[in-house]
Every structure is written in structure tokens, then in C-alpha cells.
Design an enzyme around this catalytic site. Structure first.
Site, PDB file in Angstrom:
ATOM      1  N   ASP A  52      20.330 -12.910 -15.231  1.00 14.22           N
ATOM      2  CA  ASP A  52      20.383 -12.602 -16.658  1.00 14.22           C
ATOM      3  C   ASP A  52      21.502 -11.593 -16.933  1.00 14.22           C
ATOM      4  OD1 ASP A  52      19.128 -10.389 -15.616  1.00 14.22           O
ATOM      5  OD2 ASP A  52      17.483 -10.344 -17.066  1.00 14.22           O
ATOM      6  N   SER A  53      22.199 -11.182 -15.868  1.00 11.81           N
ATOM      7  CA  SER A  53      23.450 -10.428 -16.049  1.00 11.81           C
ATOM      8  C   SER A  53      24.465 -11.283 -16.811  1.00 11.81           C
ATOM      9  CB  SER A  53      24.026  -9.983 -14.697  1.00 11.81           C
ATOM     10  OG  SER A  53      24.101 -11.072 -13.806  1.00 11.81           O
ATOM     11  N   ASP A  91      17.043 -16.302 -13.071  1.00  8.61           N
ATOM     12  CA  ASP A  91      16.324 -15.150 -13.614  1.00  8.61           C
ATOM     13  C   ASP A  91      15.468 -15.557 -14.792  1.00  8.61           C
ATOM     14  OD1 ASP A  91      16.417 -12.593 -12.546  1.00  8.61           O
ATOM     15  OD2 ASP A  91      18.460 -12.225 -13.258  1.00  8.61           O
ATOM     16  N   LYS A 121      13.378 -15.800 -10.537  1.00 13.29           N
ATOM     17  CA  LYS A 121      13.292 -14.370 -10.198  1.00 13.29           C
ATOM     18  C   LYS A 121      12.739 -13.623 -11.408  1.00 13.29           C
ATOM     19  CE  LYS A 121      17.035 -11.438  -9.773  1.00 13.29           C
ATOM     20  NZ  LYS A 121      16.735 -10.439 -10.814  1.00 13.29           N
ATOM     21  N   GLU A 123      11.378  -9.427 -12.696  1.00 12.77           N
ATOM     22  CA  GLU A 123      11.448  -7.999 -12.374  1.00 12.77           C
ATOM     23  C   GLU A 123      10.062  -7.363 -12.450  1.00 12.77           C
ATOM     24  OE1 GLU A 123      14.281  -6.141 -15.000  1.00 12.77           O
ATOM     25  OE2 GLU A 123      15.903  -7.483 -14.383  1.00 12.77           O
ATOM     26  N   GLU A 190      17.225  -3.117  -5.971  1.00 11.02           N
ATOM     27  CA  GLU A 190      18.437  -2.696  -6.676  1.00 11.02           C
ATOM     28  C   GLU A 190      18.503  -1.174  -6.779  1.00 11.02           C
ATOM     29  OE1 GLU A 190      19.379  -4.848 -10.257  1.00 11.02           O
ATOM     30  OE2 GLU A 190      20.999  -3.460 -10.778  1.00 11.02           O
TER      31      GLU A 190
HETATM   32  O1  KIV Z   1      20.953 -10.485 -13.174  1.00 11.79           O
HETATM   33  C1  KIV Z   1      21.467 -10.223 -12.083  1.00 11.79           C
HETATM   34  O2  KIV Z   1      22.650 -10.455 -11.841  1.00 11.79           O
HETATM   35  C2  KIV Z   1      20.632  -9.603 -11.063  1.00 11.79           C
HETATM   36  C3  KIV Z   1      21.287  -9.128  -9.814  1.00 11.79           C
HETATM   37  C4  KIV Z   1      22.057  -7.909 -10.099  1.00 11.79           C
HETATM   38  C5  KIV Z   1      20.335  -8.936  -8.707  1.00 11.79           C
HETATM   39  O3  KIV Z   1      19.458  -9.455 -11.251  1.00 11.79           O
END
Ligand code: KIV
Length: 272
Positions: A52-53, A91, A121, A123, A190
Site C-alpha cells: 500500500d506504499s 497489502d 499482508k 498490519e 519494520e
Molecule cells: O507497503 C509497503 O511497501 C510495505 C513494505 C514497506 C513492507 O508494507
């Protein structure tokens, strides 16, 4: 070094757990589009995270909060079509899994069915355990994410290291063990101290994937634009810049503009 299609099998969650057991480090990067994902995959990356980056890197936001499930489905679809070997993990964006375990389960199912990722993924620790259990019991592989969890930025108030106090470190260790018991196949750590990442790595049998978590994790992940040096401003200590693409691209575009201005592009060989 290029890795040919014939020498590499599709990476699975089971394979990642075997890699940990054998002590083979796991190389992960983010990807958000087809052309980049194809390059990273053929260069040998084990896991591609459609992170989600994307909210920071592609959409230009300050946080990952505005990213939606539809954005993640779209970007995952573009990546899936270009990848032959890496495990694709997507994510779950903010508010797609926090409301209830059932809603989390439904949204994870959409990511797998409509977007085609191999795992999701999310959090957090204790508060996501029920969702992780529900997903993994129904065949949806889950990668967990502890330490600095960017979707909680407004609660943390800063992007500083997590797990620096005894209390926070103990919670991260408890969460990692609980996530493994709930069925997660890996845990991203992280921005936590190296000694804590080392302890967590030794205390679970699923791989830890570090970002700013030191050398003792079972694998490493970076945001691909960071490791390629695309940004001039974002230079955190944990990023090693393997290229300076910002400079390479700027210089290429400057030469192109100059050629167009001078009527030197296109030339006869580039014309019909
Ligand atoms: O969203 C992302 O890129 C991440 C990584 C930094 C692990 O969660």
C-alpha cells in the site's frame, strides 16, 4: 545476473518457510506495475509485495491511508500478468480489515479472486489475530506486519523506530508468536532494533522479513523506488541505493528535450 525461467520454480509460502529452515535469505521488493514487476521477477526476487506504499510512491500521498481495496486490486492485476516466479503478496489497505474479521476475510478473498495474488499482508498483532485465523483456516495465506505499521501513523505520530522500550519490544515478541499460532506464514518487521528482530526471528519458525530491522531477519524487503534511488528527498538510513535512477532519468529526459528543440529527434533512421 539474469535468472532464466527454466531454473526457477514458482515461489510458494511453504518454500519460504523451507528457506528459513535452511538459512537461505529471502529477497523481497515492492512492485506496483507490470513492466517493473517483470524486471524484478526475472532478476530473481522471491517475493513481490504490491504494497500500500503505492499510496506514497505512485499516488503521491504523504501516508498510505487513502489507498482503497479497488486500488490494490487494480495494481495487483497489473503485476500478476508480468510475473512467472515470485510469490505475489498484496497489502490489505487501511479499513479493509479493521472493521470485523468477517469483512477482512471477504476483502482478502476479493484480493485473491479478482486480483490474483498468492497471499495478503495486514498490519498489527493482537487485534488482527481473529482475522488471520479465519483467513488461514480457509486457504488464504497471510503475511503479518509488526513494528512500524504505517497505517497507524496518526496514532504513532511519527515514523520513528518501534520496539525501543522494553514494553513495546515484549509486545512485538508476543504478537509475532501469536501470529504464527494464528497461521501467518511470515512476519514483516519494520524499523525495529536489530537485537529485537534477531530475538523474534529465533523465537518463531516462520520467516521474518526485515525493513530497517537489521541483518538477522530471514529476509529483507525494500520499496523498489527507494533502492533504485528514484527520490532525492527520501533517504532513510535503512535504504541502500543500488542505482541512482533519479539522476539517470533526469539526464535522459534533458537530452531528449534538447534533441527535440534542435530538431535532432527523430532522425531519418527513426522516421518512416
Ligand atoms: O507497503 C509497503 O511497501 C510495505 C513494505 C514497506 C513492507 O508494507
Amino acid at each position: 545476473m539474469s535468472v532464466t525461467n527454466t531454473t526457477r520454480k514458482r515461489v510458494t509460502t511453504r518454500r519460504l518457510i523451507e528457506m528459513k529452515a535452511k538459512g537461505t535469505p529471502i529477497a523481497c521488493l515492492t512492485a506496483y506495475d507490470a513492466i517493473t514487476a517483470g524486471i524484478l521477477d526475472s532478476a530473481g526476487v522471491d517475493v513481490l509485495l504490491v504494497g500500500d506504499s503505492v499510496g506514497n510512491v505512485v499516488q503521491g500521498h504523504d501516508t498510505t491511508i487513502p489507498v482503497t481495496l479497488e486500488h490494490m486490486i487494480y495494481h495487483t492485476q497489473t503485476v500478476v500478468g508480468a510475473v512467472n516466479h515470485a510469490l505475489i503478496v498484496t497489502d490489505m489497505p487501511f479499513m479493509s480489515y479493521q472493521v470485523s474479521p468477517q469483512e477482512a476475510f471477504r476483502n482478502a478473498g476479493r484480493l485473491m479472486k479478482e486480483a490474483g495474488c498468492g497471499a495478503v499482508k495486514l498490519e498489527g498483532g493482537q487485534r488482527v489475530l481473529e482475522a488471520v485465523r479465519l483467513m488461514t483456516e480457509s486457504g488464504i495465506p497471510v503475511m503479518a506486519h509488526l513494528g512500524l505499521t504505517p497505517q497507524s501513523i496518526h496514532q504513532f505520530g511519527s515514523y520513528k523506530e518501534r520496539g525501543a522500550t522494553d514494553e513495546e519490544a515484549a509486545q512485538i515478541k508476543r504478537d509475532a508468536i501469536a501470529l504464527e499460532q494464528a497461521g501467518a506464514f511470515a512476519v514483516v518487521l519494520e524499523k525495529v532494533p536489530s537485537h529485537l528482530a534477531k530475538e523474534v526471528t529465533a523465537s518463531i519458525s516462520i520467516p521474518t522479513i526485515g525493513i530497517g530491522a537489521g541483518p538477522d531477519c530471514d529476509g529483507q524487503i525494500l520499496v523498489w523506488t527507494d533502492m533504485m534511488g528514484m527520490s532525492t528527498e527520501f533517504r532513510p538510513r535503512f535504504v541502500r541505493r543500488y542505482a541512482e535512477l533519479h539522476d539517470v532519468m533526469t539526464s535522459a529526459v534533458q537530452r531528449y528535450v534538447a534533441d527535440v528543440r534542435k530538431h535532432e529527434f527523430p532522425g531519418p533512421e527513426e522516421s518512416y
